[in-house]
Design an enzyme around this catalytic site. Sequence first.
Site, mmCIF file in Angstrom:
data_model
loop_
_atom_site.group_PDB
_atom_site.id
_atom_site.type_symbol
_atom_site.label_atom_id
_atom_site.label_comp_id
_atom_site.label_asym_id
_atom_site.label_seq_id
_atom_site.Cartn_x
_atom_site.Cartn_y
_atom_site.Cartn_z
ATOM 1 N N ASP A 187 -58.438 -19.023 -0.431
ATOM 2 C CA ASP A 187 -59.413 -18.724 0.618
ATOM 3 C C ASP A 187 -60.550 -17.958 -0.023
ATOM 4 O O ASP A 187 -60.329 -16.909 -0.635
ATOM 5 C CB ASP A 187 -58.783 -17.864 1.719
ATOM 6 C CG ASP A 187 -57.969 -18.684 2.700
ATOM 7 O OD1 ASP A 187 -57.844 -19.898 2.492
ATOM 8 O OD2 ASP A 187 -57.439 -18.107 3.666
ATOM 9 N N SER B 230 -52.263 -10.206 -0.090
ATOM 10 C CA SER B 230 -50.973 -9.991 -0.751
ATOM 11 C C SER B 230 -51.102 -10.089 -2.268
ATOM 12 O O SER B 230 -50.456 -9.338 -3.006
ATOM 13 C CB SER B 230 -49.936 -11.004 -0.241
ATOM 14 O OG SER B 230 -50.355 -12.335 -0.519
ATOM 15 N N TYR C 95 -44.037 -10.868 12.715
ATOM 16 C CA TYR C 95 -45.066 -10.998 11.683
ATOM 17 C C TYR C 95 -45.927 -12.208 12.001
ATOM 18 O O TYR C 95 -45.420 -13.320 12.157
ATOM 19 C CB TYR C 95 -44.426 -11.155 10.303
ATOM 20 C CG TYR C 95 -45.429 -11.188 9.162
ATOM 21 C CD1 TYR C 95 -45.937 -10.014 8.639
ATOM 22 C CD2 TYR C 95 -45.862 -12.391 8.622
ATOM 23 C CE1 TYR C 95 -46.851 -10.024 7.598
ATOM 24 C CE2 TYR C 95 -46.783 -12.423 7.576
ATOM 25 C CZ TYR C 95 -47.263 -11.230 7.068
ATOM 26 O OH TYR C 95 -48.178 -11.239 6.040
ATOM 27 N N LYS D 5 -42.266 -6.883 4.931
ATOM 28 C CA LYS D 5 -42.823 -8.174 5.334
ATOM 29 C C LYS D 5 -41.716 -9.184 5.607
ATOM 30 O O LYS D 5 -41.795 -9.962 6.568
ATOM 31 C CB LYS D 5 -43.770 -8.701 4.243
ATOM 32 C CG LYS D 5 -45.099 -7.956 4.184
ATOM 33 C CD LYS D 5 -46.005 -8.490 3.092
ATOM 34 C CE LYS D 5 -46.628 -9.808 3.477
ATOM 35 N NZ LYS D 5 -47.660 -10.237 2.509
#
Length: 479
Positions: A123, A57, A193, A184
């Site tokens: 991450d 994102s 989702y 989203k």
Amino acid sequence: MGNEGLLPTLKEEEKRKNVISKLKKLVVAWAKKVAWQRRLPREKIAATCATILTYGSYGLGVHGPESDIDALCVGPFFATMDEDFFIVLRNMLKSRPEVSDIHCVKDAKVPLMRFKFDGISVDLPYAQLKLLVVPDNVDVLNPLFLRNIDETSWKSLSGVRANQRILQLIPNLENFQSMLRYVKLWGKRRGVYGNLNGFLGGVHLAILAAYVCQNHPNASVSILISSFFSTFATWPWPTPVVLQDGTPSTAGAVIETRSFMPIRLPCSPHEYCHSNITKSTFYKIRAEFLRGHVSTKGILNPDFNWNSILEPFAYSKKYTRFVKIYLSASDQDELGDWVGWVKSRFRCLLLKLEGLQGFCDPNPTEYVDMDVSEPNVVFYWGLNPSKSSFMNIELVEEDFLGNIYSGYHGIPRKIELSIVQASELPNNAEFNSGNAKKTKACWKIVNDRRIPAYSRYLPDYFVGYVATNGDTRLPTSGA
């Protein structure tokens, strides 16, 4: 979108940019340090470089104030994952005052480090290229750079490559970003989702949105949203969704036949998005596409109500019975670890319930039982309303526990499965709100024994401490 709190402030944007900038400087210093440990010539040590590439994102520019950063460390040919990434770089990160909660997940489909940098979750997987110098603008879509790389590096690169290809192929970036943010939010509100729960993940929605943008290059955001629902409400699944990239379709290209909703990654004719979609979740996703299509038919009317599309899914009215999944631990950190592992196994439970009930709706929202003192997370999965027959939940729990403990190396925490009626659901406005609490799957070091590691190239040279949670297994939820 501003009213929904989807847009980060300028201050938050600047903070993220600073995190990326600091990480880039850190991995450059790391590459030179490893080059020195490898006893490379001085001129090669001076020249060598590594970089950070963002994706997800954040890479697409559709992140929110709470979003984490998906970042890929791309290193030179001599920097290995096991020794240099998971030991040397990890210890360099651990020594920084801005870094906290650092975890290593080595046996995942895409191995990575997960940590907080200045309070922002990051991450960080790793890809090793056959280069001495990895510049900031390295073109990961260029096949010359991808020759002879290992399979793990290829998988690590797939998210970045998919993102970059999407950004190249869409005709209008701003319209794409606005549409994707809205879609989203729709997915979260309507309970479709979340890849671990068998629904659509971020990469799936990004490719579907890009497909609509390609087919309507001059459309407004409103028309794009309407076209999104009309396109996929009538899509002839399992025909795959494939972005147009200007090249003729490859003869003999792999066709995905195992997935209910195949969506091809735009960076390769042979790769498809990883999917956990089952018969039940496929049915619900299609139903929500159709609902969205019906709801957007009056989208050009000046008094059109945008919130009608985003109305939260009314689980308590749709289903009369639910499987309650109760997870708890002695503290919040342990709970996050435990919930992350159990969620990575959710597909097995969903398939079991499907076999017994014919249908199950795994609500992705995570609730908290406020009447219990121990930290906990509760899930409520809707069961087939047309089937009220008795189900032995104890046998289902026993079967699921066997799956959970297979390959699990941590300390088992508490899990309980039970059947509850709609009248027993939490009596609060949040139940049908679709505002999901987010728990990232990760593992802390359970027994932090400080195991020293020494360079294979410099006798007696100490490179750092080995992370003792390296045997954790975690299937990823991304591409």
